[in-house]
Design a protein around this motif. Structure first.
Motif, short mmCIF file in Angstrom:
data_model
loop_
_atom_site.label_atom_id
_atom_site.label_comp_id
_atom_site.label_asym_id
_atom_site.label_seq_id
_atom_site.Cartn_x
_atom_site.Cartn_y
_atom_site.Cartn_z
N LEU A 44 0.83 -1.21 0.00
CA LEU A 44 0.00 0.00 0.00
C LEU A 44 0.87 1.26 0.00
N SER A 45 1.95 1.24 0.77
CA SER A 45 2.86 2.41 0.80
C SER A 45 3.45 2.66 -0.58
N LEU A 47 2.17 1.70 -3.48
CA LEU A 47 1.09 2.13 -4.37
C LEU A 47 0.76 3.60 -4.14
N GLU A 48 0.80 4.04 -2.89
CA GLU A 48 0.55 5.45 -2.57
C GLU A 48 1.67 6.32 -3.13
N ARG A 49 2.92 5.86 -2.95
CA ARG A 49 4.08 6.59 -3.47
C ARG A 49 3.97 6.78 -4.98
N ASP A 50 3.45 5.74 -5.68
CA ASP A 50 3.33 5.77 -7.14
C ASP A 50 2.03 6.42 -7.60
N ASP A 51 1.27 7.01 -6.68
CA ASP A 51 0.00 7.69 -6.96
C ASP A 51 -1.06 6.76 -7.58
N LEU A 52 -1.01 5.48 -7.20
CA LEU A 52 -2.00 4.53 -7.70
C LEU A 52 -3.14 4.33 -6.69
N VAL A 53 -2.89 4.68 -5.43
CA VAL A 53 -3.91 4.71 -4.40
C VAL A 53 -3.70 5.96 -3.57
N SER A 54 -4.73 6.35 -2.86
CA SER A 54 -4.58 7.46 -1.92
C SER A 54 -5.17 7.06 -0.58
N ALA A 55 -4.52 7.53 0.46
CA ALA A 55 -4.97 7.23 1.83
C ALA A 55 -6.10 8.18 2.18
N LEU A 56 -7.11 7.65 2.84
CA LEU A 56 -8.23 8.46 3.32
C LEU A 56 -7.96 8.84 4.77
N PRO A 57 -8.68 9.81 5.31
CA PRO A 57 -8.48 10.18 6.72
C PRO A 57 -8.74 8.98 7.64
N GLU A 58 -8.05 8.96 8.77
CA GLU A 58 -8.22 7.88 9.74
C GLU A 58 -9.66 7.84 10.23
N GLN A 59 -10.15 6.61 10.45
CA GLN A 59 -11.49 6.42 10.99
C GLN A 59 -11.41 6.46 12.51
N ASP A 60 -12.54 6.35 13.18
CA ASP A 60 -12.60 6.42 14.65
C ASP A 60 -11.67 5.40 15.31
N GLY A 61 -11.57 4.21 14.75
CA GLY A 61 -10.73 3.16 15.34
C GLY A 61 -9.26 3.32 15.01
N GLY A 62 -8.88 4.41 14.35
CA GLY A 62 -7.49 4.62 13.98
C GLY A 62 -7.09 3.91 12.69
N GLN A 63 -8.07 3.29 12.03
CA GLN A 63 -7.76 2.59 10.78
C GLN A 63 -7.80 3.57 9.62
N ARG A 64 -6.87 3.39 8.72
CA ARG A 64 -6.79 4.25 7.54
C ARG A 64 -7.14 3.43 6.32
N SER A 65 -8.20 3.82 5.65
CA SER A 65 -8.60 3.15 4.42
C SER A 65 -7.87 3.78 3.24
N TYR A 66 -7.82 3.02 2.15
CA TYR A 66 -7.19 3.47 0.92
C TYR A 66 -8.20 3.34 -0.20
#
Length: 193
Positions: A44-45, A47-66
């Motif tokens: 995931l890191s 993919l994010e570096r290559d601009d193929l995914v983007s991280a969304l804001p953290e949810q209440d449980g501290g989980q970060r969706s992509y």
């Protein structure tokens, strides 16, 4: 297949965080390819570096969706449109093992072949049992993965039969130790006689 494209395909369904991706990946492949959660987050890191995914804001449980990006969708579409070439697949450890067994002093190649055949037949029986035990039609992705494993085991058993027959026709002891190694025939290549 790389984990990279597997995760992109899963994110095409909608945003997910790492553990959801791992679970969905394993469910999609019928558990035949277990993923380490560290591998998921490392991928995931990248993919994010290559601009193929983007991280969304953290949810209440501290989980970060992509979520997949437009560039990620284009990359995924290209992957689906590109056939898998034989050269793209991993090295065949069994073929390499038998080739080395033939040239390693003191190795009983027939025993290596027989040991592998026993394991292959055991796996084939297990795959067949899994398929027969499925009273209700399984989900198509799992069914296709299971069929692929059955066909691969059957092909491996046939290849091992061929290896054993070749050992009878061309025993290793009759080969010259100084003879040059024959170059393998590649598909599409014309051999001169």
């Amino acid at each position: 297949m790389s984990v990279r494209y597997g995760l992109l395909a899963l994110l095409e369904r909608g945003p997910m965080y790492g553990y959801q991706l791992r679970t969905a990946f394993e469910e999609s492949t019928g558990g035949t390819w277990p993923l380490n959660i560290g591998q998921v987050y490392t991928t995931l890191s990248r993919l994010e570096r290559d601009d193929l995914v983007s991280a969304l804001p953290e949810q209440d449980g501290g989980q970060r969706s992509y979520e997949i990006t437009g560039a990620g969708r284009a990359e995924l579409a290209l992957w689906f449109a590109t056939p898998v070439e034989r050269a793209d697949r991993p090295r065949d450890e069994l073929a390499i093992k038998l080739a080395l067994a033939l040239t390693t002093p003191g190795v009983d190649v027939r025993a290596v072949v027989q040991t592998q055949r026993t394991a292959t037949m055991r796996a084939l029986q297990e795959f067949t049992r899994l398929k027969a035990a499925d009273a209700e039609p399984a989900e198509l992705p799992w069914r296709l993965v299971l069929d692929a494993m059955i066909f691969q085991a059957e092909a491996e058993a046939r290849w091992l039969d061929h290896c054993e027959a070749s050992l009878v026709r061309y025993p290793p002891a009759t080969r010259s130790a100084t003879a040059p190694a024959a170059q393998p025939h590649r598909p599409g290549e014309v051999r001169s006689r």
